[in-house]
Design a protein around this motif. Structure first.
Motif, mmCIF file in Angstrom:
data_model
loop_
_atom_site.group_PDB
_atom_site.id
_atom_site.type_symbol
_atom_site.label_atom_id
_atom_site.label_comp_id
_atom_site.label_asym_id
_atom_site.label_seq_id
_atom_site.Cartn_x
_atom_site.Cartn_y
_atom_site.Cartn_z
ATOM 1 N N HIS A 271 19.606 45.190 -53.049
ATOM 2 C CA HIS A 271 20.547 44.178 -53.672
ATOM 3 C C HIS A 271 21.763 44.344 -52.813
ATOM 4 C CE1 HIS A 271 17.178 44.213 -56.694
ATOM 5 N NE2 HIS A 271 17.855 43.071 -57.188
ATOM 6 N N GLY A 272 22.782 43.440 -53.387
ATOM 7 C CA GLY A 272 23.968 43.323 -52.776
ATOM 8 C C GLY A 272 25.148 44.203 -53.442
ATOM 9 N N GLY A 273 24.736 44.888 -54.185
ATOM 10 C CA GLY A 273 25.958 45.639 -55.210
ATOM 11 C C GLY A 273 25.219 46.066 -56.268
ATOM 12 N N TRP A 274 26.163 47.045 -57.003
ATOM 13 C CA TRP A 274 25.605 47.604 -58.418
ATOM 14 C C TRP A 274 25.452 46.476 -59.551
ATOM 15 C CZ3 TRP A 274 23.724 52.370 -58.704
ATOM 16 C CH2 TRP A 274 24.008 53.336 -57.692
ATOM 17 N N GLY A 275 26.495 45.642 -59.541
ATOM 18 C CA GLY A 275 26.279 44.469 -60.405
ATOM 19 C C GLY A 275 24.977 43.576 -60.361
ATOM 20 N N HIS A 276 24.685 43.228 -58.967
ATOM 21 C CA HIS A 276 23.684 42.474 -58.651
ATOM 22 C C HIS A 276 22.258 43.184 -59.143
ATOM 23 C CE1 HIS A 276 21.262 40.270 -55.314
ATOM 24 N NE2 HIS A 276 21.039 39.767 -56.588
ATOM 25 N N LEU A 277 22.192 44.441 -58.784
ATOM 26 C CA LEU A 277 21.220 45.266 -59.246
ATOM 27 C C LEU A 277 21.058 45.546 -60.804
ATOM 28 C CD1 LEU A 277 18.716 47.269 -58.573
ATOM 29 C CD2 LEU A 277 20.522 49.145 -58.465
ATOM 30 N N PHE A 278 22.066 45.789 -61.580
ATOM 31 C CA PHE A 278 22.149 45.882 -62.693
ATOM 32 C C PHE A 278 21.612 44.866 -63.616
ATOM 33 C CE2 PHE A 278 24.193 45.703 -67.143
ATOM 34 C CZ PHE A 278 23.764 47.024 -67.322
ATOM 35 N N PHE A 279 22.303 43.637 -63.212
ATOM 36 C CA PHE A 279 21.894 42.405 -63.868
ATOM 37 C C PHE A 279 20.252 41.960 -63.909
ATOM 38 C CE2 PHE A 279 21.577 37.660 -64.313
ATOM 39 C CZ PHE A 279 22.221 37.290 -65.499
ATOM 40 N N ASN A 280 19.969 41.999 -62.405
ATOM 41 C CA ASN A 280 18.472 41.710 -62.317
ATOM 42 C C ASN A 280 17.407 42.767 -63.098
ATOM 43 O OD1 ASN A 280 18.648 39.513 -60.824
ATOM 44 N ND2 ASN A 280 18.428 40.477 -59.002
ATOM 45 N N MET A 281 17.843 43.982 -62.986
ATOM 46 C CA MET A 281 17.050 44.912 -63.705
ATOM 47 C C MET A 281 17.030 44.765 -65.184
ATOM 48 S SD MET A 281 15.134 46.073 -61.077
ATOM 49 C CE MET A 281 15.203 44.562 -60.562
ATOM 50 N N LEU A 282 18.212 44.525 -65.832
ATOM 51 C CA LEU A 282 18.240 44.413 -67.201
ATOM 52 C C LEU A 282 17.603 43.212 -67.656
ATOM 53 C CD1 LEU A 282 19.839 45.542 -69.617
ATOM 54 C CD2 LEU A 282 21.634 43.712 -69.064
ATOM 55 N N THR A 283 17.885 42.109 -66.970
ATOM 56 C CA THR A 283 16.963 40.916 -67.286
ATOM 57 C C THR A 283 15.519 41.069 -67.348
ATOM 58 O OG1 THR A 283 18.773 39.345 -66.415
ATOM 59 C CG2 THR A 283 16.810 38.440 -66.788
#
Length: 205
Positions: free
Chosen positions: A50-62
């Motif tokens: 992923h491109g950053g923590w926010g990108h990773l967090f949003f995808n994995m939370l969804t």
């Protein structure tokens, strides 16, 4: 459980890339590298970074919220063991399938790159809408949930529109094809699931 394992593996590899332990340049999707250098592994490995923590967090939370719904319905429709296998197959194959549009579009552009599991997450989200079309989905900061059967066409229209405009670095084409694939995948395996979908919407009995 399969959803948790996918999240843990994806998070681990993404974090290793964040800290330079793994080389993200060797894993990200590069259409030119795939088409002209035979680097087909990129059509899969890009979904693990992923491109950053926010990108990773949003995808994995969804994925966490909607993956559980799909896992349970797959277990009901196909049996516990087969359901898990097919759920994982949906997710993994969606990573690859969601790159097809960008592969065709950018195959001669060596500077085009993409990372993230968004295409596969979109597939899981739309599979959940197939099973629970009236399920409420929250959009950004809007406090009122939108029913899945309304969210789905709006999401596809948005992805198509943004892909046509090509104004940002978000893989809208991957989101679009991942979503379409996620909706069709269970139906191709069991066509009678469409009857369940229509019943949930009250369009048939």
């Amino acid at each position: 459980m399969a959803t948790i394992i996918i999240i843990l593996v994806t998070a681990a590899i993404s974090v290793l890339c964040f800290y330079g332990t793994l080389d993200i340049d060797a894993l990200k999707f590069n259409a030119y590298g795939v088409a002209h250098r035979g680097q087909w592994h990129r059509t899969l490995t890009y979904g693990l970074v992923h491109g950053g923590w926010g990108h990773l967090f949003f995808n994995m939370l969804t994925l966490y919220f909607f993956g559980d719904v799909v896992e349970k319905y797959f277990a009901t429709a196909f049996g516990a063991k087969t359901g898990v296998i097919l759920y994982v197959a949906l997710y993994v194959s969606a990573i690859v399938v969601s790159t097809v549009g960008d592969l065709i579009k950018y195959k001669d552009n060596p500077s085009y790159n993409a990372v993230g599991a968004s295409g596969a997450v979109s597939a899981v989200l739309f599979a959940s809408i197939l099973f629970e079309p009236k399920m409420g989905i929250y959009i950004y900061l809007i406090p009122i949930p939108v029913p899945g059967y309304i969210f789905a066409p709006l999401y596809l229209l948005y992805c198509w529109y943004m892909a046509k405009r090509n104004m940002d670095n978000i893989g809208h084409t991957a989101h679009f094809w991942g979503a379409v694939y996620g909706f069709l995948f269970p139906i191709l395996l069991r066509p009678d699931i469409i009857t369940h979908f229509l019943m949930k919407l009250g369009l048939t009995s």
